[in-house]
Design a protein around this motif. Structure first.
Motif, PDB file in Angstrom:
ATOM      1  N   HIS A 228      66.520 -57.045-101.890  1.00  0.00           N
ATOM      2  CA  HIS A 228      65.662 -57.120-103.070  1.00  0.00           C
ATOM      3  C   HIS A 228      64.482 -58.062-102.879  1.00  0.00           C
ATOM      4  N   LYS A 229      64.566 -58.992-101.932  1.00  0.00           N
ATOM      5  CA  LYS A 229      63.447 -59.900-101.673  1.00  0.00           C
ATOM      6  C   LYS A 229      62.567 -59.426-100.516  1.00  0.00           C
ATOM      7  N   GLY A 230      62.806 -58.228-100.067  1.00  0.00           N
ATOM      8  CA  GLY A 230      61.980 -57.659 -99.012  1.00  0.00           C
ATOM      9  C   GLY A 230      62.479 -57.919 -97.607  1.00  0.00           C
ATOM     10  N   GLU A 231      63.620 -58.629 -97.459  1.00  0.00           N
ATOM     11  CA  GLU A 231      64.134 -58.870 -96.120  1.00  0.00           C
ATOM     12  C   GLU A 231      64.740 -57.596 -95.551  1.00  0.00           C
ATOM     13  N   ARG A 232      64.532 -57.370 -94.292  1.00  0.00           N
ATOM     14  CA  ARG A 232      65.076 -56.183 -93.646  1.00  0.00           C
ATOM     15  C   ARG A 232      66.575 -56.341 -93.447  1.00  0.00           C
ATOM     16  N   THR A 233      67.301 -55.244 -93.619  1.00  0.00           N
ATOM     17  CA  THR A 233      68.742 -55.292 -93.446  1.00  0.00           C
ATOM     18  C   THR A 233      69.132 -55.375 -91.972  1.00  0.00           C
ATOM     19  N   PHE A 234      68.234 -54.985 -91.082  1.00  0.00           N
ATOM     20  CA  PHE A 234      68.520 -55.083 -89.641  1.00  0.00           C
ATOM     21  C   PHE A 234      67.222 -55.324 -88.887  1.00  0.00           C
ATOM     22  N   GLN A 235      67.264 -56.267 -87.974  1.00  0.00           N
ATOM     23  CA  GLN A 235      66.088 -56.587 -87.173  1.00  0.00           C
ATOM     24  C   GLN A 235      66.534 -56.971 -85.767  1.00  0.00           C
ATOM     25  N   TYR A 236      65.803 -56.499 -84.776  1.00  0.00           N
ATOM     26  CA  TYR A 236      66.088 -56.860 -83.396  1.00  0.00           C
ATOM     27  C   TYR A 236      64.896 -57.629 -82.842  1.00  0.00           C
ATOM     28  N   VAL A 237      65.148 -58.830 -82.332  1.00  0.00           N
ATOM     29  CA  VAL A 237      64.101 -59.678 -81.757  1.00  0.00           C
ATOM     30  C   VAL A 237      64.313 -59.723 -80.257  1.00  0.00           C
ATOM     31  N   GLY A 238      63.387 -59.151 -79.518  1.00  0.00           N
ATOM     32  CA  GLY A 238      63.537 -59.041 -78.074  1.00  0.00           C
ATOM     33  C   GLY A 238      62.730 -60.070 -77.306  1.00  0.00           C
ATOM     34  N   VAL A 239      63.370 -60.694 -76.316  1.00  0.00           N
ATOM     35  CA  VAL A 239      62.711 -61.645 -75.422  1.00  0.00           C
ATOM     36  C   VAL A 239      63.129 -61.295 -74.002  1.00  0.00           C
ATOM     37  N   ASP A 240      62.172 -60.878 -73.178  1.00  0.00           N
ATOM     38  CA  ASP A 240      62.462 -60.456 -71.809  1.00  0.00           C
ATOM     39  C   ASP A 240      62.094 -61.537 -70.798  1.00  0.00           C
ATOM     40  N   ASP A 241      62.513 -61.321 -69.562  1.00  0.00           N
ATOM     41  CA  ASP A 241      62.131 -62.211 -68.467  1.00  0.00           C
ATOM     42  C   ASP A 241      60.620 -62.195 -68.296  1.00  0.00           C
ATOM     43  N   GLU A 242      60.073 -63.326 -67.948  1.00  0.00           N
ATOM     44  CA  GLU A 242      58.635 -63.417 -67.688  1.00  0.00           C
ATOM     45  C   GLU A 242      58.335 -63.179 -66.211  1.00  0.00           C
TER      46      GLU A 242
END
Length: 421
Positions: free
Chosen positions: A290-304
């Motif tokens: 109800h506050k606009g937050e997503r029910t699922f989120q994936y945050v990706g960080v790969d090798d540099e």
């Protein structure tokens, strides 16, 4: 002396079959022979037997179609969907303030930190690694920890779960415990439950306790560490279990299920989590609270610093060795995926979530037919199914009723569990 029957009476008796079994006067079979003869099955008896066999076969077929692998586990029958009293008697109630937590942040483990000095966190020799992880991956592991801590500090309703089991034969520490240890010893801001001892002392929603923690053992000397909004999930053996077991650990820690999930891991694994793992547990990846937050989120960080060819090889390996396998076997309970779990469990660990998260015991035990893919999705209702206004049933529960044409009525226990929408 007994009088003999008259001729007319004897004749009538013979015609009626009293003496000859009803076969007429020509058969000449005595009543003694008739009574001592072997019994014969009538046509009616054959029909009744065939009918009973057919009915039994239909019942067995119905059971196989609607209950394959999803029959209620013994613990549900015995415990009625609740944690057994023998376990709850020795477990403290959730921490004050835990009832407000609704956001599960998962950092997926990939290796075991085995260092004693946080300054050496970027050195391979301070980690227990697979050969392919050497040469820079440990820097990414630490970035995953940092990102998870950052996201949890930004949301006072978030609980951070480091997930990863005791996967290495040469280390008894779990991946999750080692990540937790490194997070503490790195002097990162540790998220705290509102109203905790540390929170009240510092006046902040986080605390820096790294300098007071022993690097490898993660033993803090400050009171109130039990109120840190971060914990470990110590049994997951692959990425699917990272997700499912972390949901169960959230339930274990807070006594309820999360409303939203954020996963931190390698960016090239995003499709695996969103398109396969989330679907396997039927978690809504497109919804908003109800506050606009997503029910699922994936945050990706790969090798540099990867070359283009290395990036391509990485993506190809993900597709062939993970995504395609989970695409056919979404619960990882067959073939190569099952074998990987066996190889990653050298010390024979058993997870506790059938008892500590009994509402999802069926899901934890679900294993559809091999290569069933989407056709093998867990079909029964779950605590996080969105409720449908006017029915009280979750969408998953309604789907079960519709698919079974009303022959299966979902357990009313589920109406009391999970969030209402």
């Amino acid at each position: 002396m007994v009088p003999k029957p008259s001729g007319s009476l004897l004749s009538g008796a013979r015609k009626s079959g009293i003496f000859n079994g009803g076969s007429g006067p020509s058969s000449g079979v005595s009543i003694h022979d008739r009574l001592s003869a072997r019994s014969r099955v009538t046509n009616l008896g054959v029909v009744l037997l065939l009918g009973f066999a057919g009915f039994s076969a239909l019942l067995n077929l119905r059971y196989m179609l609607f209950h394959r692998g999803s029959s209620i586990p013994q613990n549900i029958i015995e415990f009625g969907g609740r944690t057994p009293d023998s376990l709850t008697a020795s477990v403290a109630p959730p921490r004050t303030g835990a009832e407000k937590l609704n956001h599960l942040v998962i950092v997926t483990g990939h290796a075991v930190w085995a260092g004693c000095d946080v300054k050496g966190k970027d050195n391979d020799e301070n980690w227990v690694l697979e050969e392919y992880q050497k040469g820079g991956s440990v820097k990414t592991f630490y970035k995953h920890i940092e990102k998870g801590m950052q996201l949890t500090n930004e949301d006072p309703n978030a609980l951070l779960v480091f997930s990863g089991g005791q996967t290495r034969p040469n280390s008894l520490q779990t991946e999750a415990e080692s990540y937790y240890s490194l997070a503490l010893s790195a002097e990162l801001e540790v998220p705290m439950i509102a109203g905790s001892l540390v929170n009240l002392t510092t006046g902040s929603s986080s605390a820096s306790i790294g300098s007071l923690a022993h690097a490898n053992a993660a033993v803090a000397t400050r009171h109130g560490l039990q109120d840190a909004r971060m914990t470990t999930e110590n049994y997951a053996l692959d990425s699917f279990e990272n997700l499912l077991f972390s949901i169960a650990r959230f339930r274990e820690y807070t006594a309820h299920y999360p409303a939203r999930i954020t996963v931190v891991g390698y960016a090239f694994k995003k499709a695996r989590f969103e398109d396969l793992h989330a679907k396997a547990v039927r978690w809504n990846t497109q919804g908003f609270l109800h506050k606009g937050e997503r029910t699922f989120q994936y945050v990706g960080v790969d090798d540099e610093g990867l070359s283009d060819s290395e990036t391509v090889a990485q993506s190809r390996g993900e597709k062939l060795k993970a995504f395609n396998l989970f695409d056919k076997d979404m619960y990882g309970c067959h073939g190569r995926l099952r074998q990987k779990r066996i190889e990653r469990n050298p010390t024979r660990r058993f997870h506790p979530y059938m008892s500590s998260a009994p509402e999802i015991a069926d899901l934890l035990n679900w294993c559809p037919a091999e290569n069933s893919g989407l056709q093998g999705l867990y079909p029964e209702n779950l605590p996080w199914d969105a409720r449908v206004i006017g029915t009280g049933w979750g969408r998953g529960a309604l789907a079960v009723k519709a698919n079974s044409k009303g022959n299966i009525i979902p357990d009313t226990r589920w109406l009391q569990i999970g969030r209402e929408q």
